[in-house]
Write a protein that holds these residues in place. Sequence first.
Motif, PDB file in Angstrom:
ATOM      1  N   ARG A 125      30.436  79.884  74.346  1.00 25.10           N
ATOM      2  CA  ARG A 125      29.099  79.858  73.740  1.00 25.10           C
ATOM      3  C   ARG A 125      28.091  80.577  74.634  1.00 25.10           C
ATOM      4  NH1 ARG A 125      25.523  80.707  70.352  1.00 25.10           N
ATOM      5  NH2 ARG A 125      24.084  79.053  69.682  1.00 25.10           N
ATOM      6  N   ALA A 126      28.207  80.370  75.946  1.00 23.74           N
ATOM      7  CA  ALA A 126      27.290  81.026  76.874  1.00 23.74           C
ATOM      8  C   ALA A 126      27.528  82.534  76.915  1.00 23.74           C
ATOM      9  CB  ALA A 126      27.444  80.417  78.259  1.00 23.74           C
ATOM     10  N   LEU A 127      28.781  82.965  76.835  1.00 26.12           N
ATOM     11  CA  LEU A 127      29.077  84.401  76.770  1.00 26.12           C
ATOM     12  C   LEU A 127      28.475  85.013  75.512  1.00 26.12           C
ATOM     13  CD1 LEU A 127      32.796  84.365  77.967  1.00 26.12           C
ATOM     14  CD2 LEU A 127      30.909  85.513  79.135  1.00 26.12           C
ATOM     15  N   ASP A 128      28.647  84.342  74.391  1.00 27.96           N
ATOM     16  CA  ASP A 128      28.113  84.847  73.122  1.00 27.96           C
ATOM     17  C   ASP A 128      26.584  84.914  73.149  1.00 27.96           C
ATOM     18  OD1 ASP A 128      30.680  85.079  72.188  1.00 27.96           O
ATOM     19  OD2 ASP A 128      30.639  83.235  70.999  1.00 27.96           O
ATOM     20  N   ALA A 129      25.967  83.978  73.853  1.00 27.77           N
ATOM     21  CA  ALA A 129      24.506  83.955  73.948  1.00 27.77           C
ATOM     22  C   ALA A 129      23.975  84.991  74.937  1.00 27.77           C
ATOM     23  CB  ALA A 129      24.026  82.560  74.365  1.00 27.77           C
ATOM     24  N   GLU A 130      24.886  85.595  75.721  1.00 22.52           N
ATOM     25  CA  GLU A 130      24.520  86.619  76.705  1.00 22.52           C
ATOM     26  C   GLU A 130      23.520  86.089  77.741  1.00 22.52           C
ATOM     27  OE1 GLU A 130      23.309  90.057  74.436  1.00 22.52           O
ATOM     28  OE2 GLU A 130      25.383  90.568  73.962  1.00 22.52           O
ATOM     29  N   ILE A 131      23.920  84.967  78.357  1.00 20.43           N
ATOM     30  CA  ILE A 131      23.072  84.384  79.391  1.00 20.43           C
ATOM     31  C   ILE A 131      23.033  85.293  80.621  1.00 20.43           C
ATOM     32  CG2 ILE A 131      23.602  82.051  78.558  1.00 20.43           C
ATOM     33  CD1 ILE A 131      25.293  81.717  81.165  1.00 20.43           C
ATOM     34  N   LEU A 132      22.118  84.984  81.528  1.00 21.64           N
ATOM     35  CA  LEU A 132      21.952  85.809  82.720  1.00 21.64           C
ATOM     36  C   LEU A 132      23.173  85.749  83.625  1.00 21.64           C
ATOM     37  CD1 LEU A 132      20.249  87.543  84.641  1.00 21.64           C
ATOM     38  CD2 LEU A 132      19.217  85.433  85.519  1.00 21.64           C
ATOM     39  N   ALA A 133      23.649  84.543  83.950  1.00 23.31           N
ATOM     40  CA  ALA A 133      24.767  84.427  84.889  1.00 23.31           C
ATOM     41  C   ALA A 133      25.359  83.030  84.860  1.00 23.31           C
ATOM     42  CB  ALA A 133      24.313  84.762  86.312  1.00 23.31           C
ATOM     43  N   PHE A 134      26.627  82.958  85.293  1.00 23.22           N
ATOM     44  CA  PHE A 134      27.318  81.689  85.499  1.00 23.22           C
ATOM     45  C   PHE A 134      27.330  81.393  86.993  1.00 23.22           C
ATOM     46  CE2 PHE A 134      28.978  83.386  81.585  1.00 23.22           C
ATOM     47  CZ  PHE A 134      29.228  82.290  80.774  1.00 23.22           C
ATOM     48  N   ARG A 148      38.245  83.827  79.480  1.00 23.19           N
ATOM     49  CA  ARG A 148      37.417  83.728  78.266  1.00 23.19           C
ATOM     50  C   ARG A 148      36.636  85.017  78.034  1.00 23.19           C
ATOM     51  NH1 ARG A 148      40.127  80.595  75.621  1.00 23.19           N
ATOM     52  NH2 ARG A 148      38.456  80.771  74.066  1.00 23.19           N
ATOM     53  N   ALA A 149      36.161  85.639  79.118  1.00 15.99           N
ATOM     54  CA  ALA A 149      35.423  86.895  78.983  1.00 15.99           C
ATOM     55  C   ALA A 149      36.331  87.986  78.421  1.00 15.99           C
ATOM     56  CB  ALA A 149      34.853  87.308  80.337  1.00 15.99           C
ATOM     57  N   ALA A 150      37.572  88.038  78.907  1.00 13.26           N
ATOM     58  CA  ALA A 150      38.520  89.040  78.402  1.00 13.26           C
ATOM     59  C   ALA A 150      38.820  88.808  76.926  1.00 13.26           C
ATOM     60  CB  ALA A 150      39.802  88.997  79.228  1.00 13.26           C
ATOM     61  N   LYS A 151      38.994  87.553  76.549  1.00 16.96           N
ATOM     62  CA  LYS A 151      39.317  87.248  75.162  1.00 16.96           C
ATOM     63  C   LYS A 151      38.179  87.631  74.227  1.00 16.96           C
ATOM     64  CE  LYS A 151      41.263  83.660  72.235  1.00 16.96           C
ATOM     65  NZ  LYS A 151      41.906  82.327  72.194  1.00 16.96           N
ATOM     66  N   ARG A 152      36.940  87.472  74.691  1.00 16.54           N
ATOM     67  CA  ARG A 152      35.777  87.779  73.850  1.00 16.54           C
ATOM     68  C   ARG A 152      35.254  89.190  74.098  1.00 16.54           C
ATOM     69  NH1 ARG A 152      35.187  82.888  71.809  1.00 16.54           N
ATOM     70  NH2 ARG A 152      33.366  83.222  70.482  1.00 16.54           N
ATOM     71  N   LYS A 153      35.933  89.887  75.041  1.00 20.64           N
ATOM     72  CA  LYS A 153      35.539  91.264  75.376  1.00 20.64           C
ATOM     73  C   LYS A 153      34.043  91.357  75.714  1.00 20.64           C
ATOM     74  CE  LYS A 153      39.245  93.711  72.998  1.00 20.64           C
ATOM     75  NZ  LYS A 153      40.120  92.544  72.990  1.00 20.64           N
ATOM     76  N   ARG A 154      33.621  90.420  76.567  1.00 16.64           N
ATOM     77  CA  ARG A 154      32.240  90.389  77.057  1.00 16.64           C
ATOM     78  C   ARG A 154      32.268  90.259  78.579  1.00 16.64           C
ATOM     79  NH1 ARG A 154      28.212  89.456  73.306  1.00 16.64           N
ATOM     80  NH2 ARG A 154      28.867  88.730  71.229  1.00 16.64           N
ATOM     81  N   LYS A 155      31.569  91.113  79.260  1.00 14.67           N
ATOM     82  CA  LYS A 155      31.511  91.017  80.712  1.00 14.67           C
ATOM     83  C   LYS A 155      30.698  89.789  81.112  1.00 14.67           C
ATOM     84  CE  LYS A 155      32.498  95.547  82.469  1.00 14.67           C
ATOM     85  NZ  LYS A 155      32.186  96.526  83.530  1.00 14.67           N
ATOM     86  N   ALA A 156      31.191  89.090  82.117  1.00 14.81           N
ATOM     87  CA  ALA A 156      30.533  87.868  82.589  1.00 14.81           C
ATOM     88  C   ALA A 156      29.949  88.110  83.978  1.00 14.81           C
ATOM     89  CB  ALA A 156      31.523  86.716  82.626  1.00 14.81           C
TER      90      ALA A 156
END
Length: 429
Positions: A125-134, A148-156
């Motif tokens: 959910r946080a990746l999809d929301a494009e938060i600043l950082a974990f 999870r980042a690889a699965k959603r193809k979103r850089k974390a």
Amino acid sequence: MSRLPQISSSRPFGYPADDAPLSCGAHSLTKLAKRFGTPLYVYSGDQMLERLGLFQAALAHREHLVCYAVKANSTLAILKLFAERGAGFDIVSGGELERVLAAAPEAAGRVVFSGVGKTAEEIDRALDAEILAFNVESEAELALLAQRAAKRKRKARFALRVNPDVFAETHPYISTGLREHKFGIDIREARRIYAGAKGNRWLTPHGVSVHIGSQIRSAEPFGAAMMRVAKLVKQLSQDGIAIKTVDAGGGLGIDYHAAPGFDPKAKVAEYAAALEGALKGLDVQLLLEPGRFLVAQAGALVARVLYVKRNGKKTFVVLDAAMNDLIRPALYQAYHEIVPVAPRAGRAVTVDVVGPVCETGDFFARDRKIKPIEPGDLVAVLDAGAYGMAQSSNYNSRPRPAEVLVVGREAKLIRRRETLADLLGPEMV
């Protein structure tokens, strides 16, 4: 001598005149209690914004972001108030992320996600929301974040929350900066972990994070922790890892006794100077995560006296508020000033101020001197804006209080009082 209790100027509550009841800004707590009932949380939005402004002004010369610690008080109207003044947010759960997105969806990019137990669903959910950082607290969590980042193809973007092993004098339940605590990663292991993540296409080493505890009254431990973080940032630079942000965490404390010498502006200036001294020469954005300092003194729990009961030498003032409304005294033996809303003449008497919950631990104060009080009177439990409503419960099947936010001339209901229907709604028979 005035019959009125002394209230520090660091609080937004006061008696406008000898014959006037305790007020928050222009609003009498007597009138607010009549209008909205009791128990009732009353907050000064004006003071919250003033405290936020102290941090923003003290760090105006450096790129920075004040990320309000949502756990201190997560009421939507308060989150919106801070977001409108440019604040970011420090969250520790998926539920807190949803609160930020509900109150201020435009602030998603100003969110940092802390906490030792993030689930895969929360990370998604946080990746999809494009938060600043974990703010990552273990190697296992970093591995899950990469997956999870690889699965959603979103850089974390991530920061390791390093444990600097710095002692800070505070309650043991809210100290977080030593090796024996569950929080963070040993700072001696951080360089290796960053190097291992460097080659992962879905992970971006973005920052370094630290948090050493809560209700810390001295700036020295913050400076000491930041010195160790600064050393790590320089080492990472040598390794070819360019750190963009340093997250100093939160933890700056208030004075619950509110002694006359407590100066919020001076405290923030001292705190900012300690951080700046450690970060001198580093070109990084500074993130802060204050919570209590922004909201604690801005809030009061208003309650009505149900009974005054005498058992032998002990006198008990029984309120309609209880530990389910404000658990800090029972949980931490925390001190809160308690004052009559409309003080009576006469000498102070020694009492226990308690609630109606069926627990001996249901108290707000023990052996406390307070002005004469009678059934039907109102009292205000001060400095209750942080970890009050946020830690409330329905123990003894008690509905939680209403909340009111005062901003300027307006007093606005921001959470209605719960009903028994609210309590029974999720259950099935």
